[in-house]
Design a protein around this motif. Structure first.
Motif, PDB file in Angstrom:
ATOM      1  N   SER A 104      15.528   8.527  13.854  1.00  0.00           N
ATOM      2  CA  SER A 104      16.456   7.812  12.976  1.00  0.00           C
ATOM      3  C   SER A 104      16.059   8.065  11.524  1.00  0.00           C
ATOM      4  O   SER A 104      14.893   7.891  11.161  1.00  0.00           O
ATOM      5  CB  SER A 104      16.413   6.309  13.285  1.00  0.00           C
TER       6      SER A 104
ATOM      7  N   TYR B 270      18.378  12.838  20.329  1.00  0.00           N
ATOM      8  CA  TYR B 270      19.377  12.383  19.358  1.00  0.00           C
ATOM      9  C   TYR B 270      18.725  12.239  17.987  1.00  0.00           C
ATOM     10  O   TYR B 270      17.592  11.753  17.867  1.00  0.00           O
ATOM     11  CB  TYR B 270      19.948  11.015  19.749  1.00  0.00           C
TER      12      TYR B 270
ATOM     13  N   THR C 167      27.490  14.106  24.807  1.00  0.00           N
ATOM     14  CA  THR C 167      26.354  14.414  25.678  1.00  0.00           C
ATOM     15  C   THR C 167      26.827  14.999  26.999  1.00  0.00           C
ATOM     16  O   THR C 167      26.303  16.013  27.485  1.00  0.00           O
ATOM     17  CB  THR C 167      25.515  13.152  25.919  1.00  0.00           C
TER      18      THR C 167
ATOM     19  N   THR D 128      29.042   4.870  20.078  1.00  0.00           N
ATOM     20  CA  THR D 128      28.152   5.103  21.220  1.00  0.00           C
ATOM     21  C   THR D 128      28.882   5.845  22.329  1.00  0.00           C
ATOM     22  O   THR D 128      28.362   6.816  22.894  1.00  0.00           O
ATOM     23  CB  THR D 128      27.607   3.776  21.750  1.00  0.00           C
TER      24      THR D 128
ATOM     25  N   LEU E 173      29.337   9.453  21.447  1.00  0.00           N
ATOM     26  CA  LEU E 173      28.104  10.221  21.587  1.00  0.00           C
ATOM     27  C   LEU E 173      27.818  10.508  23.056  1.00  0.00           C
ATOM     28  O   LEU E 173      27.356  11.602  23.406  1.00  0.00           O
ATOM     29  CB  LEU E 173      26.949   9.463  20.941  1.00  0.00           C
TER      30      LEU E 173
ATOM     31  N   ALA F 241      22.969   6.155  18.482  1.00  0.00           N
ATOM     32  CA  ALA F 241      22.006   6.993  19.187  1.00  0.00           C
ATOM     33  C   ALA F 241      21.117   6.155  20.098  1.00  0.00           C
ATOM     34  O   ALA F 241      20.835   6.540  21.243  1.00  0.00           O
ATOM     35  CB  ALA F 241      21.166   7.779  18.189  1.00  0.00           C
TER      36      ALA F 241
ATOM     37  N   VAL G  70      14.390  10.225  20.262  1.00  0.00           N
ATOM     38  CA  VAL G  70      15.341   9.835  19.222  1.00  0.00           C
ATOM     39  C   VAL G  70      14.615   9.813  17.889  1.00  0.00           C
ATOM     40  O   VAL G  70      13.454   9.370  17.806  1.00  0.00           O
ATOM     41  CB  VAL G  70      15.955   8.445  19.498  1.00  0.00           C
TER      42      VAL G  70
ATOM     43  N   ALA H 160      24.128  12.213  15.259  1.00  0.00           N
ATOM     44  CA  ALA H 160      25.094  11.120  15.103  1.00  0.00           C
ATOM     45  C   ALA H 160      25.079  10.696  13.641  1.00  0.00           C
ATOM     46  O   ALA H 160      24.079  10.144  13.158  1.00  0.00           O
ATOM     47  CB  ALA H 160      24.722   9.944  16.009  1.00  0.00           C
TER      48      ALA H 160
ATOM     49  N   GLY I 212      19.870  10.294  14.537  1.00  0.00           N
ATOM     50  CA  GLY I 212      20.886   9.400  13.996  1.00  0.00           C
ATOM     51  C   GLY I 212      20.577   8.990  12.574  1.00  0.00           C
ATOM     52  O   GLY I 212      19.419   8.798  12.202  1.00  0.00           O
TER      53      GLY I 212
END
Length: 223
Positions: free
Chosen positions: A134, A108, A92, A85, A88, A118, A132, A35, A110
């Protein structure tokens, strides 16, 4: 070992089609959806560098533009976290319907505003998203109610010199009940342009996904 082959994909959304680049190494152990941040795209050199390292570790990658070209020309839309969001989540769902990726556990990655999307999407997906990461993200832009529902292991990577974003990440992390780790990359500013800093991000991200995405064969979302 055969190299991954890039496939241009077009994913239907409410506003038309968004484009992405899907690459699946042989015997992929998981899929990481990217993302991107405001003003960026699937062509981001930084995210593409990270994606290459992930593929070297046996992970498939999907870098996708969450906005149509028309939407991206509207500055405010780039910061529309609920819209990003939902897109995404659309991506998915699409990936779960494709033969090459349907059974792969998902995570994810992001960056900037993409990190907020994410985390909000991960909150919605529950066990369906395994991890996730970031990079220089703005998790603080995700609604507090979403941060409070993120259960998957989350790695927040922030440059040591990016002091404002570092403070925002610390605040957001305090609201996240799942396993959350804030890693400060020494000598890095917001874009990780300093020598060796982006390489550090890629290595840390690859390690995180390798640790938290299960082996192939477990359906995405399996408990």
């Amino acid at each position: 070992m055969h190299a991954a082959t890039e496939q241009l994909v077009r994913i239907p959304v409410d506003a038309g089609l968004i484009e992405g680049a899907l690459e699946c190494p042989p015997d992929s152990q998981g899929l990481v959806l990217f993302a991107h941040g405001s003003g960026s795209s699937r062509h981001s050199p930084r995210n593409n560098h990270v994606a290459r390292v992930l593929r070297e570790r046996g992970l498939a990658t999907l870098l996708v533009d969450l906005l149509t070209p028309e939407e991206d020309r509207v500055y405010a839309t780039r910061f529309d976290i609920p819209l990003l969001t939902q897109r995404l989540l659309d991506v998915t769902d699409w990936a779960r319907r494709q033969p090459a990726t349907a059974l792969l556990p998902m995570g994810y990655f992001g960056a900037s505003t993409g990190a907020a999307a994410a985390l909000s999407a991960a909150a919605s997906q529950g066990a369906g998203i395994r991890a996730v990461v970031s990079r220089g993200g703005r998790p603080d832009l995700a609604p507090a109610r979403d941060l409070a529902r993120v259960q998957c292991p989350t790695l927040l990577l922030v440059g040591a010199c990016d002091e404002e974003v570092l403070a925002l990440n610390r605040c957001a992390a305090a609201h996240m009940p799942g396993p959350t780790h804030l890693t400060i990359v020494p000598g890095a500013t917001h874009l990780f342009e300093e020598p060796g800093t982006l390489e550090a991000v890629a290595r840390l991200a690859a390690d995180w996904f390798a640790q938290h995405l299960p082996t192939r064969g477990a359906p995405s979302g399996a408990q």
